[in-house]
Design a protein around this motif. Structure first.
Motif, mmCIF file in Angstrom:
data_model
loop_
_atom_site.group_PDB
_atom_site.id
_atom_site.type_symbol
_atom_site.label_atom_id
_atom_site.label_comp_id
_atom_site.label_asym_id
_atom_site.label_seq_id
_atom_site.Cartn_x
_atom_site.Cartn_y
_atom_site.Cartn_z
ATOM 1 N N LEU A 3 0.712 -1.338 -0.083
ATOM 2 C CA LEU A 3 0.050 0.079 0.023
ATOM 3 C C LEU A 3 0.859 1.326 -0.034
ATOM 4 O O LEU A 3 0.487 2.333 -0.862
ATOM 5 N N LEU A 7 1.024 4.574 -2.848
ATOM 6 C CA LEU A 7 0.513 5.617 -2.429
ATOM 7 C C LEU A 7 1.708 6.765 -2.884
ATOM 8 O O LEU A 7 1.362 7.801 -3.214
ATOM 9 N N SER A 21 -7.061 7.724 -3.448
ATOM 10 C CA SER A 21 -7.260 6.768 -2.126
ATOM 11 C C SER A 21 -8.316 5.859 -2.543
ATOM 12 O O SER A 21 -8.200 4.672 -2.174
ATOM 13 N N ALA A 24 -6.601 2.766 -4.036
ATOM 14 C CA ALA A 24 -5.928 1.931 -3.210
ATOM 15 C C ALA A 24 -6.895 1.036 -2.416
ATOM 16 O O ALA A 24 -6.786 0.081 -2.168
ATOM 17 N N MET A 25 -8.364 1.635 -2.061
ATOM 18 C CA MET A 25 -9.051 0.988 -1.404
ATOM 19 C C MET A 25 -9.359 -0.360 -2.283
ATOM 20 O O MET A 25 -9.620 -1.493 -1.525
ATOM 21 N N VAL A 35 -6.090 3.750 4.452
ATOM 22 C CA VAL A 35 -5.389 4.743 3.256
ATOM 23 C C VAL A 35 -4.932 5.835 3.832
ATOM 24 O O VAL A 35 -3.721 6.240 3.931
ATOM 25 N N THR A 38 -2.103 5.466 6.495
ATOM 26 C CA THR A 38 -0.847 5.227 6.188
ATOM 27 C C THR A 38 -0.191 6.458 5.383
ATOM 28 O O THR A 38 1.205 6.449 5.541
#
Length: 261
Positions: A3, A7, A21, A24-25, A35, A38
């Protein structure tokens, strides 16, 4: 790809866009809060906080994200304080109010509308605030705060916000916070006037028992917004260890004066 690596690759000039975001989810099967945590923990600032940056550092932004604020009363002051703290990036809110929205609230109370009349204020705020900031965690309590039985709520928060309309209960809450060594932000309004105090006992401000002055002079929307802004600033200062009010403050929107008592 982990992750954090994702990012870092998605960040543009150090800022993480909202769509990244969401991507990423989906890619890492995590929630929005994970997210954002992090990102902030590793010095990547979500783009939503870009205009905070000159005032609040990324490290301080992460500190706000980790903080918990208890707001007691979800009407005029509580509604606007909760939105300001949501937008500034406080990560956890506890909202306590057993009241429902009524028609006479429409002149000043945030998120009140003809559609929300009859609904619990705390529940409506939870829904609206989590729409504004999906990383926010909100716990809504639809009962009135009782100093005798709700001491556990005090212990869960870093800062407690007084958004009550009952002077006697305000004083009890302030004393409870004082006895438990918890940071406390008081606010009250009446007509063009407002008063504030931080981590202080309130009996000196309420020498007369009974209803507050607002019952006689009313609660216009602009005074509510002004007072909520002062309270929100004090909350953020407390959470970040900044200098804050050391004496009660009175605000006069008629003469445009701020007076330290």
């Amino acid at each position: 790809m982990e992750l954090l690596t994702f990012l870092k690759e998605q960040a543009i000039d150090g800022f993480l866009p909202l769509q990244s975001s969401y991507a990423a989810m989906e890619r890492f099967t995590c929630n929005f809060r994970e997210v954002e945590e992090t990102a902030l923990k590793n010095g990547i600032l979500p783009l939503r906080y870009k205009r905070n940056q000159k005032t609040i550092s990324t490290q301080e932004q992460y500190a706000l994200f980790q903080s918990t604020v208890l707001i007691i009363g979800c009407g005029g002051l509580g509604g606007f304080v909760s939105e300001m703290l949501t937008r500034i990036g406080v990560g956890n809110l506890i909202l306590c109010d057993g009241d429902v929205f009524e028609e006479h609230n429409l002149n000043r109370q945030n998120f009140s509308s003809p559609k929300t009349i009859g609904r619990f204020k705390a529940e409506v705020l939870k829904e609206k605030l989590e729409e504004i900031n999906p990383a926010l965690h909100v716990k809504s309590i639809t009962t009135f705060f009782d100093p005798k039985t709700d001491k556990n709520l005090i212990q869960q928060a870093n800062v407690i916000v007084d958004a009550l309309d009952n002077p006697d209960l305000k004083c009890l809450l302030a004393r409870l916070c004082h006895d438990n060594q918890k940071a406390f932000v008081h606010g009250a309004i009446a007509g063009y006037y407002s008063q504030f105090a931080t981590s202080a006992l309130l009996e000196p401000l309420y020498l007369k028992k009974g209803d507050g002055v607002e019952k006689k002079v009313g609660n216009p929307s602009f005074t509510v917004c002004f007072a909520a802004s002062i309270q929100s600033v004090e909350v953020v200062k407390l959470l970040l260890g900044k200098p804050h009010l050391q004496a009660p403050l009175m605000g006069d929107l008629w003469e445009y004066e701020l007076i330290l008592l």
